[in-house]
Design a protein around this motif. Structure first.
Motif, PDB file in Angstrom:
ATOM      1  N   GLU A 146     105.331  44.647  78.204  1.00  0.00           N
ATOM      2  CA  GLU A 146     105.517  43.185  78.215  1.00  0.00           C
ATOM      3  C   GLU A 146     105.919  42.700  79.606  1.00  0.00           C
ATOM      4  O   GLU A 146     105.413  41.689  80.091  1.00  0.00           O
ATOM      5  CB  GLU A 146     106.608  42.794  77.199  1.00  0.00           C
ATOM      6  N   ALA A 147     106.835  43.432  80.242  1.00  0.00           N
ATOM      7  CA  ALA A 147     107.299  43.035  81.580  1.00  0.00           C
ATOM      8  C   ALA A 147     106.137  43.107  82.572  1.00  0.00           C
ATOM      9  O   ALA A 147     105.973  42.227  83.433  1.00  0.00           O
ATOM     10  CB  ALA A 147     108.443  43.940  82.023  1.00  0.00           C
ATOM     11  N   ALA A 148     105.311  44.135  82.439  1.00  0.00           N
ATOM     12  CA  ALA A 148     104.170  44.285  83.360  1.00  0.00           C
ATOM     13  C   ALA A 148     103.166  43.153  83.140  1.00  0.00           C
ATOM     14  O   ALA A 148     102.599  42.597  84.097  1.00  0.00           O
ATOM     15  CB  ALA A 148     103.506  45.647  83.134  1.00  0.00           C
ATOM     16  N   MET A 149     102.947  42.780  81.889  1.00  0.00           N
ATOM     17  CA  MET A 149     102.005  41.686  81.613  1.00  0.00           C
ATOM     18  C   MET A 149     102.520  40.368  82.188  1.00  0.00           C
ATOM     19  O   MET A 149     101.746  39.570  82.725  1.00  0.00           O
ATOM     20  CB  MET A 149     101.777  41.569  80.101  1.00  0.00           C
ATOM     21  N   LYS A 150     103.822  40.183  82.095  1.00  0.00           N
ATOM     22  CA  LYS A 150     104.415  38.959  82.653  1.00  0.00           C
ATOM     23  C   LYS A 150     104.151  38.923  84.171  1.00  0.00           C
ATOM     24  O   LYS A 150     103.716  37.902  84.714  1.00  0.00           O
ATOM     25  CB  LYS A 150     105.924  38.953  82.353  1.00  0.00           C
ATOM     26  N   GLU A 151     104.402  40.056  84.816  1.00  0.00           N
ATOM     27  CA  GLU A 151     104.152  40.125  86.265  1.00  0.00           C
ATOM     28  C   GLU A 151     102.682  39.832  86.568  1.00  0.00           C
ATOM     29  O   GLU A 151     102.350  39.113  87.520  1.00  0.00           O
ATOM     30  CB  GLU A 151     104.460  41.530  86.783  1.00  0.00           C
ATOM     31  N   ALA A 152     101.795  40.414  85.748  1.00  0.00           N
ATOM     32  CA  ALA A 152     100.351  40.248  86.001  1.00  0.00           C
ATOM     33  C   ALA A 152      99.930  38.789  85.805  1.00  0.00           C
ATOM     34  O   ALA A 152      99.155  38.244  86.603  1.00  0.00           O
ATOM     35  CB  ALA A 152      99.555  41.174  85.072  1.00  0.00           C
ATOM     36  N   TYR A 153     100.461  38.139  84.777  1.00  0.00           N
ATOM     37  CA  TYR A 153     100.126  36.712  84.581  1.00  0.00           C
ATOM     38  C   TYR A 153     100.615  35.895  85.774  1.00  0.00           C
ATOM     39  O   TYR A 153      99.894  35.043  86.308  1.00  0.00           O
ATOM     40  CB  TYR A 153     100.755  36.185  83.277  1.00  0.00           C
ATOM     41  N   ASP A 170      92.811  37.295  78.642  1.00  0.00           N
ATOM     42  CA  ASP A 170      94.159  37.228  78.079  1.00  0.00           C
ATOM     43  C   ASP A 170      94.458  38.515  77.328  1.00  0.00           C
ATOM     44  O   ASP A 170      93.583  39.057  76.639  1.00  0.00           O
ATOM     45  CB  ASP A 170      94.277  36.054  77.103  1.00  0.00           C
ATOM     46  N   LEU A 171      95.686  38.969  77.474  1.00  0.00           N
ATOM     47  CA  LEU A 171      96.081  40.225  76.845  1.00  0.00           C
ATOM     48  C   LEU A 171      97.327  39.996  75.983  1.00  0.00           C
ATOM     49  O   LEU A 171      98.242  39.269  76.385  1.00  0.00           O
ATOM     50  CB  LEU A 171      96.376  41.252  77.956  1.00  0.00           C
ATOM     51  N   TYR A 172      97.321  40.607  74.818  1.00  0.00           N
ATOM     52  CA  TYR A 172      98.457  40.498  73.895  1.00  0.00           C
ATOM     53  C   TYR A 172      98.877  41.893  73.456  1.00  0.00           C
ATOM     54  O   TYR A 172      98.023  42.766  73.287  1.00  0.00           O
ATOM     55  CB  TYR A 172      98.071  39.710  72.637  1.00  0.00           C
ATOM     56  N   THR A 173     100.194  42.060  73.256  1.00  0.00           N
ATOM     57  CA  THR A 173     100.626  43.323  72.652  1.00  0.00           C
ATOM     58  C   THR A 173     100.962  43.075  71.182  1.00  0.00           C
ATOM     59  O   THR A 173     101.374  41.976  70.802  1.00  0.00           O
ATOM     60  CB  THR A 173     101.894  43.907  73.327  1.00  0.00           C
ATOM     61  N   HIS A 174     100.778  44.112  70.400  1.00  0.00           N
ATOM     62  CA  HIS A 174     101.115  44.036  68.978  1.00  0.00           C
ATOM     63  C   HIS A 174     101.860  45.313  68.625  1.00  0.00           C
ATOM     64  O   HIS A 174     101.353  46.407  68.852  1.00  0.00           O
ATOM     65  CB  HIS A 174      99.840  43.907  68.137  1.00  0.00           C
ATOM     66  N   LEU A 175     103.054  45.165  68.078  1.00  0.00           N
ATOM     67  CA  LEU A 175     103.814  46.342  67.657  1.00  0.00           C
ATOM     68  C   LEU A 175     103.465  46.688  66.223  1.00  0.00           C
ATOM     69  O   LEU A 175     103.515  45.818  65.340  1.00  0.00           O
ATOM     70  CB  LEU A 175     105.311  46.044  67.714  1.00  0.00           C
ATOM     71  N   GLY A 176     103.095  47.944  66.007  1.00  0.00           N
ATOM     72  CA  GLY A 176     102.822  48.399  64.653  1.00  0.00           C
ATOM     73  C   GLY A 176     104.133  48.645  63.912  1.00  0.00           C
ATOM     74  O   GLY A 176     105.212  48.263  64.381  1.00  0.00           O
ATOM     75  N   ALA A 177     104.018  49.332  62.772  1.00  0.00           N
ATOM     76  CA  ALA A 177     105.238  49.587  61.996  1.00  0.00           C
ATOM     77  C   ALA A 177     105.435  51.078  61.762  1.00  0.00           C
ATOM     78  O   ALA A 177     106.080  51.492  60.812  1.00  0.00           O
ATOM     79  CB  ALA A 177     105.179  48.836  60.675  1.00  0.00           C
ATOM     80  N   GLY A 178     104.817  51.886  62.640  1.00  0.00           N
ATOM     81  CA  GLY A 178     105.081  53.318  62.584  1.00  0.00           C
ATOM     82  C   GLY A 178     104.265  54.091  61.569  1.00  0.00           C
ATOM     83  O   GLY A 178     104.674  55.159  61.133  1.00  0.00           O
ATOM     84  N   ALA A 179     103.101  53.573  61.188  1.00  0.00           N
ATOM     85  CA  ALA A 179     102.238  54.323  60.260  1.00  0.00           C
ATOM     86  C   ALA A 179     101.184  55.083  61.064  1.00  0.00           C
ATOM     87  O   ALA A 179     100.428  54.477  61.827  1.00  0.00           O
ATOM     88  CB  ALA A 179     101.558  53.373  59.289  1.00  0.00           C
ATOM     89  N   TYR A 180     101.119  56.389  60.867  1.00  0.00           N
ATOM     90  CA  TYR A 180     100.146  57.212  61.605  1.00  0.00           C
ATOM     91  C   TYR A 180      98.723  56.723  61.354  1.00  0.00           C
ATOM     92  O   TYR A 180      97.890  56.705  62.269  1.00  0.00           O
ATOM     93  CB  TYR A 180     100.318  58.667  61.156  1.00  0.00           C
TER      94      TYR A 180
END
Ligand SMILES: Cc1cc2nc3c(=O)[nH]c(=O)nc-3n(C[C@H](O)[C@H](O)[C@H](O)COP(=O)(O)O)c2cc1C
Ligand code: SF4
Length: 449
Positions: A146-153, A170-180
């Motif tokens: 997230e910090a790197a994306m902020k810098e890149a924007y 545009d790039l977005y991150t999405h956090l999963g919930a830990g399911a393999y």
């Protein structure tokens, strides 16, 4: 977790993992001082034809790093870039398989390489939006990303009209919930869409029907992060031969192998494809406590286990590991010393697959439970001699009969552990019954009669 714990980068060719001597390698400043974003700037300013970039990737012999080894150059060429409407690039940073931990270090230590690789991918495939699906437990890597994306924007490296080229990304991150299972690419897409993470039937493949039903290309973190260095080609712009020459005939370049288990110096090692396993083991300080090597799982828990004598003859590349009975997989090398109880290891692995099965297919849903319960029985001294044949029978009936490869991944360890270490399983059954396995078998036949 600090940088000095398990995931310390031990040795690197600086393709995906930065040189350990670079201070705060995850910052934009450090990345740019080491050639970062030159490739993106050049392709956008020069409007490099997308086919030239695809051809460079094909020449480089880069193979997908998520497990199957499918070349990104070929995958990228499948995208219908001229199709009307939204298209997507998606990065798979789910990394949930036992033994895997390389993508976490790429996100923590070199997130800008991933951002640059994804933006180049977006340009090549006509996709103006990207998503990075990150495993839910990866809090520190997520924050770095997230910090790197902020810098890149802020620096105009993401967003609208990059380098006055007319290309938006545009790039977005999405956090999963830990399911393999959400690492399986179509389950990942379902999860991104906000649904239960279950694999889709294929075809259609994501290039035709992906995220929100639109053309989508999914690659692993390491696959995307390799792209900028391949285009820079150590100063020989777009010379795919440079990367290719670092590796072997059927697999170009360098790859990150995550060494864990019974070694003196576990960690991520970015080494040339085709490096002998014995050299990798030496880099990792050898088997710990001066013990002997017993076995290695060379590519993450889904690939077949290799006895010491086989793995010591093998090189770390697709063909050599296949010829010696296993696979590169995601490059997660689990080392087991002479004291390892193979029944216990397989019981633990089987529990993982049983827990992580999404439940859609009967052979996987029921079969993984059977495997685990039988192995638990054997390991706790309640096994009977026919258990070993039943185990193999169940594994063989799962393999190749499921929607996704989790079923195969559950079956292969069972088959390979029994192939190489059957005597250890038999010994536990003997211990339990007080008879040899043959005596138990005869007794059971007599009882049945
Ligand atoms: C059960 C299962 C879990 C998977 N987990 C991952 C994962 O965590 N990361 C990953 O990149 N690929 C994973 N894969 C493979 C992906 O489906 C897909 O092939 C990969 O992301 C494509 O990237 P690549 O072409 O760059 O290798 C998994 C596959 C299966 C069947
Ligand atoms: S193989 Fe297992 S994890 Fe994959 S779709 Fe079927 S039930 Fe789900």
């Amino acid at each position: 977790m600090t940088d000095n714990t398990f995931n310390t980068v031990r040795k690197t060719f600086n393709v995906c993992l930065p040189d350990p001597s670079i201070e705060q390698s995850w910052t934009l400043k450090a990345y740019q001082e080491n050639g970062g974003y030159q490739a993106l700037e050049r392709v956008l300013r020069e409007q490099t034809p997308h086919t030239d970039i695809i051809n460079t990737l094909k020449t480089s012999n880069l193979r997908g790093r998520g497990g199957a080894g499918f070349p990104p150059g070929i995958k990228w060429s499948f995208m219908p870039r001229a199709a009307e409407g939204q298209k997507y690039v998606v990065c798979n940073s789910d990394e949930g398989e036992p033994g895997t931990c390389k993508d976490r270090d790429i996100l923590r230590l070199n997130p800008h390489a991933l951002i640059e690789g994804m933006a180049i991918g977006g340009y090549v495939m006509g996709a103006s939006k990207g998503y990075n699906y990150i495993r839910g437990e990866f809090w520190e890597p997520y924050e770095r990303m997230e910090a790197a994306m902020k810098e890149a924007y802020e620096a105009g490296l993401l967003g609208e009209n990059l380098f006055d080229s007319g290309f938006d990304f545009d790039l977005y991150t999405h956090l999963g919930a830990g399911a393999y299972i959400c690492g399986e690419e179509t389950a990942l897409l379902e999860s991104l869409e906000g649904k239960k993470g279950q694999p889709r039937f294929k075809p259609p493949f994501p290039a035709a029907f992906g995220l929100y039903g639109k053309p989508t290309t999914i690659n692993n973190t390491e696959s995307f992060a390799s792209v900028p260095a391949i285009l820079r080609a150590d100063g020989n712009w777009m010379d795919g031969e440079w990367f290719k020459a670092l590796g072997v005939e059927n697999a170009g370049g360098v790859k990150v192998f995550s060494v864990s288990g019974h070694v003196e110096r576990p960690g991520n090692y970015e080494i040339k494809m085709g490096t002998p396993f014995s050299e990798l083991l030496e880099m990792a300080g050898g088997v710990w406590k001066g013990r002997k090597l017993k076995a290695v799982i060379p590519g993450g828990s889904s690939v077949p286990v290799m006895p010491a004598d086989a793995v010591m003859q093998a090189n770390m590349d697709y063909d050599s590991l296949r010829d010696h009975g296993s696979a590169v997989g995601a490059g997660s090398v689990i080392i087991m010393d002479e004291t390892t109880d193979m029944v216990k290891v397989l019981e633990r692995l089987s529990y993982f697959y049983h827990e992580e099965s999404c439940g859609q297919c009967t052979p996987c849903r029921e079969g993984t439970g059977w495997l685990y319960r039988i192995l638990h029985r054997i390991n706790t001294g309640k096994g009977v001699s026919k258990d070993l044949d039943t185990l193999l029978d169940v594994a063989n009936r799962i393999e190749g009969r499921t929607i996704c490869a989790l079923g195969d991944a559950a079956a292969w360890p069972v088959q390979s552990f029994l192939k190489h270490y059957r005597h250890e399983f038999e010994a536990k059954i003997v211990d339990a019954s007080g008879n040899t396995s043959d005596q138990s078998k005869n007794k059971m036949t007599a009882d049945a009669a």
